[in-house]
Write a protein that holds these residues in place. Structure first.
Motif, PDB file in Angstrom:
ATOM      1  N   PRO A  65       0.763  -1.196   0.016  1.00  0.00           N
ATOM      2  CA  PRO A  65      -0.063   0.092  -0.068  1.00  0.00           C
ATOM      3  C   PRO A  65       0.788   1.298  -0.116  1.00  0.00           C
ATOM      4  O   PRO A  65       2.084   1.180   0.579  1.00  0.00           O
ATOM      5  N   ALA A  66       0.501   2.345  -0.290  1.00  0.00           N
ATOM      6  CA  ALA A  66       1.364   3.461  -0.784  1.00  0.00           C
ATOM      7  C   ALA A  66       1.317   4.179   0.479  1.00  0.00           C
ATOM      8  O   ALA A  66       2.406   4.957   0.927  1.00  0.00           O
ATOM      9  N   GLU A  67       0.003   4.164   1.349  1.00  0.00           N
ATOM     10  CA  GLU A  67       0.141   4.646   2.676  1.00  0.00           C
ATOM     11  C   GLU A  67      -0.533   3.921   3.653  1.00  0.00           C
ATOM     12  O   GLU A  67      -1.304   3.159   3.414  1.00  0.00           O
ATOM     13  N   ALA A  68       0.045   3.789   4.883  1.00  0.00           N
ATOM     14  CA  ALA A  68      -0.441   3.080   5.783  1.00  0.00           C
ATOM     15  C   ALA A  68      -0.234   3.665   7.162  1.00  0.00           C
ATOM     16  O   ALA A  68       0.593   4.434   7.516  1.00  0.00           O
ATOM     17  N   ALA A  69      -1.068   3.062   8.242  1.00  0.00           N
ATOM     18  CA  ALA A  69      -0.819   3.635   9.476  1.00  0.00           C
ATOM     19  C   ALA A  69      -0.009   2.720  10.220  1.00  0.00           C
ATOM     20  O   ALA A  69       0.445   1.464   9.642  1.00  0.00           O
ATOM     21  N   ILE A  70       1.019   3.193  11.066  1.00  0.00           N
ATOM     22  CA  ILE A  70       1.886   2.475  11.765  1.00  0.00           C
ATOM     23  C   ILE A  70       1.404   1.999  13.138  1.00  0.00           C
ATOM     24  O   ILE A  70       1.078   2.853  13.914  1.00  0.00           O
ATOM     25  N   LYS A  71       1.504   0.642  13.370  1.00  0.00           N
ATOM     26  CA  LYS A  71       1.273   0.351  14.680  1.00  0.00           C
ATOM     27  C   LYS A  71       2.353  -0.318  15.667  1.00  0.00           C
ATOM     28  O   LYS A  71       2.905  -1.099  14.915  1.00  0.00           O
ATOM     29  N   LYS A  72       2.390   0.218  16.715  1.00  0.00           N
ATOM     30  CA  LYS A  72       3.591  -0.274  17.439  1.00  0.00           C
ATOM     31  C   LYS A  72       3.221  -0.878  18.557  1.00  0.00           C
ATOM     32  O   LYS A  72       2.475  -0.522  19.425  1.00  0.00           O
ATOM     33  N   TYR A  73       4.119  -2.194  18.965  1.00  0.00           N
ATOM     34  CA  TYR A  73       4.245  -2.901  20.020  1.00  0.00           C
ATOM     35  C   TYR A  73       5.218  -3.394  20.906  1.00  0.00           C
ATOM     36  O   TYR A  73       6.228  -3.402  20.101  1.00  0.00           O
ATOM     37  N   GLN A  74       5.358  -3.352  21.941  1.00  0.00           N
ATOM     38  CA  GLN A  74       6.607  -3.860  22.796  1.00  0.00           C
ATOM     39  C   GLN A  74       6.348  -5.146  23.419  1.00  0.00           C
ATOM     40  O   GLN A  74       5.159  -5.128  24.271  1.00  0.00           O
ATOM     41  N   PHE A  75       6.896  -6.135  23.277  1.00  0.00           N
ATOM     42  CA  PHE A  75       6.798  -7.299  23.677  1.00  0.00           C
ATOM     43  C   PHE A  75       7.993  -7.562  24.713  1.00  0.00           C
ATOM     44  O   PHE A  75       9.199  -7.796  24.155  1.00  0.00           O
ATOM     45  N   ASP A  76       7.760  -7.724  25.728  1.00  0.00           N
ATOM     46  CA  ASP A  76       8.741  -7.832  27.021  1.00  0.00           C
ATOM     47  C   ASP A  76       8.700  -9.634  27.277  1.00  0.00           C
ATOM     48  O   ASP A  76       7.699 -10.015  27.940  1.00  0.00           O
ATOM     49  N   VAL A  77       9.430 -10.339  27.011  1.00  0.00           N
ATOM     50  CA  VAL A  77       9.635 -11.890  27.100  1.00  0.00           C
ATOM     51  C   VAL A  77      10.263 -11.729  28.529  1.00  0.00           C
ATOM     52  O   VAL A  77      11.436 -11.599  28.781  1.00  0.00           O
ATOM     53  N   GLN A  78       9.553 -12.421  29.343  1.00  0.00           N
ATOM     54  CA  GLN A  78      10.101 -12.588  30.737  1.00  0.00           C
ATOM     55  C   GLN A  78       9.296 -13.721  31.383  1.00  0.00           C
ATOM     56  O   GLN A  78       8.500 -14.477  30.864  1.00  0.00           O
ATOM     57  N   VAL A  79      10.033 -14.378  32.571  1.00  0.00           N
ATOM     58  CA  VAL A  79       9.473 -15.665  33.220  1.00  0.00           C
ATOM     59  C   VAL A  79       8.552 -15.196  34.405  1.00  0.00           C
ATOM     60  O   VAL A  79       9.133 -14.191  35.068  1.00  0.00           O
ATOM     61  N   ASN A  80       7.284 -15.632  34.513  1.00  0.00           N
ATOM     62  CA  ASN A  80       6.613 -15.425  35.632  1.00  0.00           C
ATOM     63  C   ASN A  80       5.779 -16.470  36.325  1.00  0.00           C
ATOM     64  O   ASN A  80       5.820 -17.527  35.509  1.00  0.00           O
ATOM     65  N   GLY A 100       4.282 -10.711  30.771  1.00  0.00           N
ATOM     66  CA  GLY A 100       3.570 -11.157  32.104  1.00  0.00           C
ATOM     67  C   GLY A 100       2.354 -11.671  31.744  1.00  0.00           C
ATOM     68  O   GLY A 100       1.629 -12.093  32.807  1.00  0.00           O
ATOM     69  N   ARG A 101       1.810 -11.769  30.397  1.00  0.00           N
ATOM     70  CA  ARG A 101       0.378 -12.177  30.410  1.00  0.00           C
ATOM     71  C   ARG A 101       0.516 -13.680  29.788  1.00  0.00           C
ATOM     72  O   ARG A 101       1.188 -13.980  28.799  1.00  0.00           O
ATOM     73  N   THR A 152      -6.691 -26.009  27.594  1.00  0.00           N
ATOM     74  CA  THR A 152      -6.914 -24.683  28.089  1.00  0.00           C
ATOM     75  C   THR A 152      -7.720 -24.030  27.127  1.00  0.00           C
ATOM     76  O   THR A 152      -7.717 -24.197  25.861  1.00  0.00           O
ATOM     77  N   ILE A 153      -8.581 -23.108  27.676  1.00  0.00           N
ATOM     78  CA  ILE A 153      -9.335 -22.245  26.801  1.00  0.00           C
ATOM     79  C   ILE A 153      -9.110 -20.753  27.334  1.00  0.00           C
ATOM     80  O   ILE A 153      -9.435 -20.547  28.753  1.00  0.00           O
ATOM     81  N   ASN A 154      -8.388 -19.866  26.594  1.00  0.00           N
ATOM     82  CA  ASN A 154      -7.705 -18.706  26.855  1.00  0.00           C
ATOM     83  C   ASN A 154      -6.901 -18.751  28.201  1.00  0.00           C
ATOM     84  O   ASN A 154      -6.989 -18.110  29.135  1.00  0.00           O
ATOM     85  N   GLY A 155      -5.913 -19.827  28.247  1.00  0.00           N
ATOM     86  CA  GLY A 155      -5.289 -20.149  29.134  1.00  0.00           C
ATOM     87  C   GLY A 155      -5.672 -20.992  30.463  1.00  0.00           C
ATOM     88  O   GLY A 155      -4.967 -21.287  31.480  1.00  0.00           O
TER      89      GLY A 155
END
Length: 552
Positions: free
Chosen positions: A27-42, A58-59, A199-202
Motif C-alpha cells: 500500500p502507498a500509505e498505511a498507519a503504523i502500529k507499534k507494540y512492545q513485547f517483553d519476554v519474561q518469566v512469571n 507477564g500475560r 485450556t481455553i484462553n489459558g
C-alpha cells in the motif's frame, strides 16, 4: 511454511495443494502500529500449583495485536528470559520480507537473553484472525497470542455484523517445565510426556482440580450475535470445539472468508484459526464451551476436556452449566465431512484466484524412521521424514545463507518425489527404507505455480499431520483416503472454490519453512524449506536484512 492443511491429515490421507509464488504490491500509505513485547518469566498457577513459565508482558496467553488491513506493524521484542527466543507471525504474508517471519535458524538467528529485535512488516491483502507464537523449542506452549486484522475502513464483513466479538485461544498445559519435557523425550528417544490439561484462553475450566477460578467465562445477551475468533495454539493436538445448545456458522478460516455453513462443532488443527458466528438464541442459562482432541491413530493423547462457560446476562453463577456434546474422539467421519464443507467464499469482492496451470509438481511422503541412539531406552531415536529425509536444523539461519550465498549451510537438492516408491497406505512397514538426516531445500522458480501432493504413509505407524507453510497462502484442491493416483485423482480437483489456507505459503523470494505443526513431529525432523529465487524486477527480490537482525 504454513499448516499442512488438507485441512487436517488422516492416516492414509493425500492432499493436493496449489501454491502461487508471485508478487503483490505494497500500500502507498498505511498507519503504523507499534507494540512492545517483553519476554519474561512469571509464576503462573494452574492445577493446584504454581510454576515459572515464559510469557510476553507477564500475560498468559499473551497480548492481542489489533491492526487494519494495510497497516505497517513494528513489534520490538526484548528477551529477558534465560532461553533464546524468536516470534513467528503465523499466517502473515511477508512479501520480500522473510526477515520478519520469525522461525529460529530459518529466517533469523534467535534473540539472545538481554537483546532486542524489531519485527517490521506490512499487513497486505489480508483481514481476519491470525496469531503469533514463539518459534524455537517448545516455548510456544505459553508464548502465544492472537492477531486481529480488521478490514479497511468502510469495508463491511461479508456476513451479518456481530454485536460483539471474542478471541478464543485453545492451548495445552503441562505440570512441569515444557523444555524439560522435550529434553527428556529426546534423551530417551521416545515421545515426550503428553500435556496434563487443555485450556481455553489459558484456563482449563472447572472439570480440573483447583480450577473453578481458572475458568474462562463469556457473558452474552439474548437475541444478539457474537463473532468468535478461535485459534488452536496447542502444541500437539487437533481439537473439537463446541458450545452446548448453540450452533456455529463458520465464516472464515485462516483469515480467508468461507461460504457460510452451520455446524454443531468445529475441528481445528494446531496452527489453524476459525471464525464462527454464534447466536444467543437459547433459553437464558449457563452453557459449557468445550475443547477435546480428535485422534483416530493408535497413539496416546491428552484426552481431557477443557471447558469454559457461555453465560446469559442476569443468570446467577450458582446455576449448573449445560454440558456440551462433542464428537467422539475418533470420529473420522465427522472430521472428513466437516472439512469437505470448507469452501472459499469466491465472491466478486473476495474471489478465489485458483491457478489453472501448474508449472511444477511435487509429491512428498510423510513417514517415520529410527536413528541409532546408544543412550536411548531402545537404542534408537524416532525420526519423522518427508520423502524419507529427516530435516537437520542448521546453526546459521537459512535465509542469511541464501541471501549472502554462504556455502556449506544447506543443499538445494530436496527430491521432488520419494526415492523408493511403495504401497504407502498398506500394512504398516517396519523395515528401514534408508532414512537420511540432512539440511536439504527445494529451489523454486519465481512466480511459479506448484502442485504439492502430501501423502501420509504407513512407515512405522500412521498419524495425522497438520502442515504449515510460512509466507503465503495455498488452495486445498483435493483430499482423499489411500494412495494418490496421479492419473485419476486430478480430475476431481476443485479448481472453482477450494478452501484457501494460510497454513502453507511461498511468497516472493527468500527461504520459506514448511513443517508439521505438531511440535512433537517438528522436533523429530518433519520439516523442510523452499528457497524461492528472485524475480527479474527491482521489486521482486528479497529486501536487505535489517540492521538489528540477531547475529548467529
Amino acid at each position: 511454511m504454513a499448516s499442512r492443511n488438507c485441512s487436517n491429515f488422516f492416516p492414509g490421507l493425500t492432499c493436493s495443494l496449489f501454491l502461487l509464488l508471485g508478487l503483490l504490491s505494497f500500500p502507498a500509505e498505511a498507519a503504523i502500529k507499534k507494540y512492545q513485547f517483553d519476554v519474561q518469566v512469571n509464576n503462573v498457577s494452574r492445577l493446584c500449583h504454581a510454576k515459572p513459565i515464559v510469557t510476553v508482558n507477564g500475560r498468559f496467553p499473551g497480548p492481542t495485536i489489533y491492526v487494519r488491513e494495510g497497516d505497517r506493524v513494528l513489534v520490538n521484542v526484548t528477551n529477558h528470559a534465560q532461553y533464546n527466543m524468536s516470534i513467528h507471525w503465523h499466517g502473515l504474508k511477508q512479501y520480500r520480507n522473510g526477515w520478519a517471519d520469525g522461525p529460529a535458524y530459518i529466517t533469523q538467528c534467535p534473540i539472545k537473553t538481554g537483546n532486542s529485535y524489531t519485527y517490521d512488516f506490512n499487513v497486505t491483502g489480508q483481514r481476519g484472525t491470525l496469531w503469533w507464537h514463539a518459534h524455537i523449542f517448545w516455548l510456544r506452549a505459553t508464548v502465544y497470542g492472537a492477531i486481529v486484522i480488521m478490514p479497511k475502513p468502510g469495508t463491511p464483513f461479508p456476513f451479518p455484523q456481530p454485536n460483539r466479538e471474542e478471541v478464543i485461544l485453545l492451548g495445552e498445559w503441562w505440570h512441569t517445565d515444557v523444555e524439560e519435557v522435550e529434553k527428556q523425550g529426546q534423551k530417551m528417544g521416545l515421545p515426550p510426556n503428553m500435556s496434563d490439561a487443555h485450556t481455553i484462553n489459558g484456563k482449563p475450566g472447572p472439570l480440573f482440580p483447583c480450577s473453578e477460578k481458572h475458568t474462562f467465562a463469556m457473558e452474552v445477551e439474548s437475541g444478539k450475535t457474537y463473532l468468535l475468533r478461535i485459534i488452536n495454539a496447542a502444541l500437539n493436538d487437533e481439537l473439537f470445539f463446541a458450545i452446548a445448545g448453540h450452533n456455529f456458522t463458520v465464516v472464515e478460516v485462516d483469515a480467508v472468508y468461507t461460504k457460510p455453513f452451520t455446524t454443531e462443532a468445529i475441528l481445528i488443527a494446531p496452527g489453524q484459526t476459525t471464525n464462527v458466528l454464534v447466536q444467543a438464541n437459547q433459553k437464558p442459562g449457563r452453557y459449557f464451551m468445550a475443547a477435546r482432541p480428535f485422534n483416530d491413530a493408535p497413539i496416546p493423547v491428552d484426552n481431557k476436556t477443557a471447558t469454559g462457560i457461555l453465560q446469559y446476562k442476569g443468570i446467577p453463577n450458582s446455576l449448573l452449566p449445560t454440558l456440551a456434546q462433542l464428537p467422539a474422539s475418533n470420529d473420522s467421519e465427522f472430521a472428513l465431512n466437516y472439512n469437505k464443507k470448507l469452501r472459499s467464499l469466491n465472491s466478486p469482492k473476495f474471489p478465489a484466484d485458483v491457478p489453472q496451470k501448474v508449472d511444477r509438481k511435487l509429491f512428498y511422503t510423510i513417514g517415520f524412521g529410527k536413528d541409532s541412539c546408544p543412550t536411548c531406552v531402545n537404542g534408537t531415536r524416532l525420526l519423522a521424514t518427508l520423502n524419507n529425509i529427516s530435516f537437520v536444523m542448521p546453526q546459521t539461519a537459512l535465509l542469511q545463507a541464501h541471501y549472502f550465498n554462504l556455502k556449506g549451510v544447506f543443499k538445494a537438492d530436496f527430491p521432488d518425489k520419494p526415492p523408493k516408491p511403495f504401497n504407502y497406505t498398506g500394512a504398516p512397514l517396519t523395515a528401514s527404507l534408508g532414512t537420511s538426516r540432512a539440511t536439504r531445500l527445494s529451489k523454486i522458480a519465481f512466480n511459479s505455480t506448484i502442485e504439492l501432493v502430501l501423502q501420509d504413509t504407513n512407515l512405522l505407524t500412521v498419524e495425522s499431520h497438520p502442515f504449515h507453510l510460512h509466507g503465503y497462502n495455498f488452495f486445498v484442491v483435493g483430499t482423499g483416503i489411500g494412495n494418490f493416483d496421479p492419473v485419476k485423482d486430478p480430475a476431481n480437483y476443485n479448481l472453482v472454490d477450494p478452501i484457501e489456507r494460510n497454513t502453507a505459503a511461498v511468497p516472493t523470494g527468500g527461504v520459506w519453512f514448511m513443517h508439521c505443526h505438531l511440535e512433537l513431529h517438528t522436533g523429530w525432523g518433519l520439516k523442510t524449506a523452499f528457497a524461492v529465487e528472485d524475480g527479474p524486477g527491482p521489486d521482486q527480490s528479497v529486501l536487505p536484512p535489517p540492521t538489528d537482525l540477531p547475529p548467529c
